[in-house]
Design a protein around this motif. Structure first.
Motif, PDB file in Angstrom:
ATOM      1  N   LYS A 238      17.432 -70.278  18.880  1.00  0.00           N
ATOM      2  CA  LYS A 238      17.837 -69.293  19.891  1.00  0.00           C
ATOM      3  C   LYS A 238      17.415 -67.912  19.409  1.00  0.00           C
ATOM      4  O   LYS A 238      18.068 -67.302  18.571  1.00  0.00           O
ATOM      5  N   ALA A 239      16.282 -67.455  19.942  1.00  0.00           N
ATOM      6  CA  ALA A 239      15.803 -66.130  19.565  1.00  0.00           C
ATOM      7  C   ALA A 239      16.752 -65.064  20.101  1.00  0.00           C
ATOM      8  O   ALA A 239      17.244 -65.168  21.229  1.00  0.00           O
ATOM      9  N   PRO A 240      17.055 -64.045  19.324  1.00  0.00           N
ATOM     10  CA  PRO A 240      17.983 -63.006  19.787  1.00  0.00           C
ATOM     11  C   PRO A 240      17.371 -62.154  20.885  1.00  0.00           C
ATOM     12  O   PRO A 240      16.191 -61.805  20.850  1.00  0.00           O
ATOM     13  N   GLY A 241      18.197 -61.829  21.871  1.00  0.00           N
ATOM     14  CA  GLY A 241      17.764 -60.970  22.971  1.00  0.00           C
ATOM     15  C   GLY A 241      18.402 -59.605  22.875  1.00  0.00           C
ATOM     16  O   GLY A 241      18.973 -59.221  21.844  1.00  0.00           O
ATOM     17  N   VAL A 242      18.363 -58.877  23.965  1.00  0.00           N
ATOM     18  CA  VAL A 242      18.937 -57.540  24.006  1.00  0.00           C
ATOM     19  C   VAL A 242      20.450 -57.597  23.818  1.00  0.00           C
ATOM     20  O   VAL A 242      21.038 -56.750  23.130  1.00  0.00           O
ATOM     21  N   ALA A 243      21.072 -58.607  24.410  1.00  0.00           N
ATOM     22  CA  ALA A 243      22.527 -58.728  24.286  1.00  0.00           C
ATOM     23  C   ALA A 243      22.941 -58.865  22.830  1.00  0.00           C
ATOM     24  O   ALA A 243      23.945 -58.277  22.393  1.00  0.00           O
ATOM     25  N   GLU A 244      22.177 -59.633  22.067  1.00  0.00           N
ATOM     26  CA  GLU A 244      22.500 -59.806  20.649  1.00  0.00           C
ATOM     27  C   GLU A 244      22.252 -58.520  19.858  1.00  0.00           C
ATOM     28  O   GLU A 244      22.984 -58.212  18.914  1.00  0.00           O
ATOM     29  N   ALA A 245      21.214 -57.780  20.233  1.00  0.00           N
ATOM     30  CA  ALA A 245      20.955 -56.501  19.564  1.00  0.00           C
ATOM     31  C   ALA A 245      22.120 -55.545  19.781  1.00  0.00           C
ATOM     32  O   ALA A 245      22.572 -54.853  18.851  1.00  0.00           O
ATOM     33  N   ILE A 246      22.620 -55.504  21.009  1.00  0.00           N
ATOM     34  CA  ILE A 246      23.766 -54.644  21.309  1.00  0.00           C
ATOM     35  C   ILE A 246      24.992 -55.101  20.524  1.00  0.00           C
ATOM     36  O   ILE A 246      25.723 -54.285  19.948  1.00  0.00           O
ATOM     37  N   ALA A 247      25.215 -56.416  20.482  1.00  0.00           N
ATOM     38  CA  ALA A 247      26.371 -56.953  19.760  1.00  0.00           C
ATOM     39  C   ALA A 247      26.275 -56.648  18.273  1.00  0.00           C
ATOM     40  O   ALA A 247      27.287 -56.348  17.614  1.00  0.00           O
ATOM     41  N   TRP A 248      25.083 -56.708  17.711  1.00  0.00           N
ATOM     42  CA  TRP A 248      24.891 -56.432  16.286  1.00  0.00           C
ATOM     43  C   TRP A 248      25.212 -54.965  15.986  1.00  0.00           C
ATOM     44  O   TRP A 248      25.936 -54.658  15.034  1.00  0.00           O
ATOM     45  N   ALA A 249      24.686 -54.082  16.809  1.00  0.00           N
ATOM     46  CA  ALA A 249      24.974 -52.660  16.612  1.00  0.00           C
ATOM     47  C   ALA A 249      26.466 -52.376  16.762  1.00  0.00           C
ATOM     48  O   ALA A 249      27.048 -51.600  15.996  1.00  0.00           O
ATOM     49  N   ALA A 250      27.106 -53.027  17.730  1.00  0.00           N
ATOM     50  CA  ALA A 250      28.541 -52.824  17.933  1.00  0.00           C
ATOM     51  C   ALA A 250      29.343 -53.353  16.745  1.00  0.00           C
ATOM     52  O   ALA A 250      30.343 -52.749  16.340  1.00  0.00           O
ATOM     53  N   ALA A 251      28.900 -54.494  16.174  1.00  0.00           N
ATOM     54  CA  ALA A 251      29.587 -55.050  15.011  1.00  0.00           C
ATOM     55  C   ALA A 251      29.475 -54.111  13.809  1.00  0.00           C
ATOM     56  O   ALA A 251      30.462 -53.878  13.087  1.00  0.00           O
ATOM     57  N   LEU A 252      28.297 -53.573  13.589  1.00  0.00           N
ATOM     58  CA  LEU A 252      28.113 -52.627  12.487  1.00  0.00           C
ATOM     59  C   LEU A 252      28.948 -51.372  12.701  1.00  0.00           C
ATOM     60  O   LEU A 252      29.567 -50.842  11.771  1.00  0.00           O
ATOM     61  N   ALA A 265      24.510 -55.516   7.282  1.00  0.00           N
ATOM     62  CA  ALA A 265      23.701 -56.197   8.286  1.00  0.00           C
ATOM     63  C   ALA A 265      23.671 -57.695   8.030  1.00  0.00           C
ATOM     64  O   ALA A 265      23.771 -58.506   8.957  1.00  0.00           O
ATOM     65  N   GLU A 266      23.561 -58.086   6.751  1.00  0.00           N
ATOM     66  CA  GLU A 266      23.546 -59.520   6.425  1.00  0.00           C
ATOM     67  C   GLU A 266      24.896 -60.153   6.718  1.00  0.00           C
ATOM     68  O   GLU A 266      24.974 -61.277   7.220  1.00  0.00           O
ATOM     69  N   ARG A 267      25.989 -59.444   6.439  1.00  0.00           N
ATOM     70  CA  ARG A 267      27.321 -59.997   6.702  1.00  0.00           C
ATOM     71  C   ARG A 267      27.582 -60.181   8.192  1.00  0.00           C
ATOM     72  O   ARG A 267      28.404 -61.015   8.578  1.00  0.00           O
ATOM     73  N   THR A 268      26.907 -59.404   9.008  1.00  0.00           N
ATOM     74  CA  THR A 268      27.148 -59.470  10.454  1.00  0.00           C
ATOM     75  C   THR A 268      26.039 -60.208  11.205  1.00  0.00           C
ATOM     76  O   THR A 268      25.918 -60.097  12.429  1.00  0.00           O
ATOM     77  N   LEU A 269      25.244 -60.991  10.496  1.00  0.00           N
ATOM     78  CA  LEU A 269      24.166 -61.724  11.158  1.00  0.00           C
ATOM     79  C   LEU A 269      24.692 -62.697  12.216  1.00  0.00           C
ATOM     80  O   LEU A 269      23.960 -63.076  13.133  1.00  0.00           O
ATOM     81  N   GLY A 270      25.956 -63.081  12.100  1.00  0.00           N
ATOM     82  CA  GLY A 270      26.543 -63.974  13.099  1.00  0.00           C
ATOM     83  C   GLY A 270      26.650 -63.349  14.474  1.00  0.00           C
ATOM     84  O   GLY A 270      26.892 -64.048  15.459  1.00  0.00           O
ATOM     85  N   ALA A 271      26.460 -62.035  14.566  1.00  0.00           N
ATOM     86  CA  ALA A 271      26.458 -61.378  15.878  1.00  0.00           C
ATOM     87  C   ALA A 271      25.128 -61.538  16.591  1.00  0.00           C
ATOM     88  O   ALA A 271      25.048 -61.367  17.803  1.00  0.00           O
ATOM     89  N   VAL A 272      24.093 -61.908  15.815  1.00  0.00           N
ATOM     90  CA  VAL A 272      22.751 -61.955  16.395  1.00  0.00           C
ATOM     91  C   VAL A 272      22.118 -63.339  16.312  1.00  0.00           C
ATOM     92  O   VAL A 272      21.296 -63.699  17.164  1.00  0.00           O
ATOM     93  N   LEU A 273      22.498 -64.138  15.322  1.00  0.00           N
ATOM     94  CA  LEU A 273      21.999 -65.516  15.196  1.00  0.00           C
ATOM     95  C   LEU A 273      23.173 -66.469  15.364  1.00  0.00           C
ATOM     96  O   LEU A 273      24.189 -66.320  14.680  1.00  0.00           O
TER      97      LEU A 273
END
Length: 293
Positions: A238-252, A265-273
């Protein structure tokens, strides 16, 4: 066109931006034509590129109700269109019996006992502006349900056996989305305008992140966008899309990260993968390179 609705493509694009959705000219044109022509719009693209959000933003700029039908395997026409209020019908029968009267079938199967589901709710919407009917992930529904939609898409009408055909006074703006998990019938495509939403480039992803996560710094948004783009170059389930990019930034941001922190960023990879295999693939490809250390 009714008063207050967008008069040109630029008005749609600008309105979408005010609603928090950045659209290119192609998508803005497709949405404008769907409103202007009263013709359904089929949006296809990979999961997470913003198909559903486009319909939500369109409802916002039209200042109208969004009626959403989430499709799934086994979805039936009755679940999408209407059902009868059986408890109320049973109560009416019992009341009639207590009074020594009887009810005819027509008394029980009338508008007072009808529970509208999304399709009927969109058709019955009184206006003055059209409802936005979002038929989400239509490719997940069965072929039979897809065929059932033809009347609604072509004529803005639905048929209830007990009550006859109901036509929309104000025809809804129908937006269908598909992740292409299966091919849709040509008959459905012929009834729709069409637009394919691709992954935006890195600069546009960073711009979207800044819009949707206002607290994120420009540098953080750019690093997230760059890392997501590198992840998409891997072979992933499942390649990450825009929604995952937004979720990753929000998690950080939720962790209080204001500038890029590779460890966070590595600890929050679950927001994007979202698959263990994808996490393993990212680590195998070299997280330091992906995260830009």
């Amino acid at each position: 066109m009714m008063a207050g609705l967008p008069t040109d493509v630029a008005a749609v694009r600008d309105g979408l931006a005010r609603a928090g959705y950045l659209a290119d000219d192609g998508l803005a044109t497709a949405l404008f034509l769907a409103v202007r022509m009263g013709q359904p719009l089929l949006l296809e693209g990979e999961p997470g590129v913003g198909k559903t959000e486009a319909a939500k933003a369109l409802a916002t700029i039209l200042d109208t109700v969004l009626v959403r039908l989430q499709c799934y395997e086994g979805l039936t026409a009755a679940e999408a269109l209407y059902e009868w209020n059986y408890p109320r019908q049973l109560l009416a029968i019992r009341l009639a019996e207590s009074r020594g009267t009887t009810l005819a079938e027509a008394d029980l199967f009338g508008p007072d006992y009808l529970l509208p589901r999304p399709l009927l709710a969109a058709v019955d919407h009184p206006g003055p502006r059209p409802a936005v009917l979002l038929i989400d992930e239509v490719d997940r529904a069965d072929d039979e349900f897809e065929a059932f939609l033809f009347e609604m898409l072509a004529e803005g009408a639905v048929t209830i056996p007990e009550l006859g055909t109901r036509r929309a006074t104000v025809r809804p703006v129908a937006v269908l989305t598909s992740n292409r998990t299966r091919d849709l019938h040509d008959a459905l495509r012929r009834r729709c305008l069409y637009h394919y939403i691709t992954y935006p480039d890195r600069e546009r992803v960073a711009e979207i992140i800044r819009l949707r996560v206002p607290a994120a710094s420009a540098s953080l948004a750019e690093r997230v966008a760059t890392s997501v783009q590198r992840l998409r170059e891997l072979t992933l389930a499942k390649a990450p899309g825009v929604a995952e990019a937004i979720a990753w930034a929000a998690a950080l941001q939720a962790l209080g990260v204001s500038t890029w922190d590779s460890a966070a960023a590595e600890r929050t990879l679950g927001a994007v993968l979202k698959y263990d295999e994808d996490l393993a693939a990212a680590r195998a490809a070299g997280l330091p390179t992906i995260l830009g250390e």
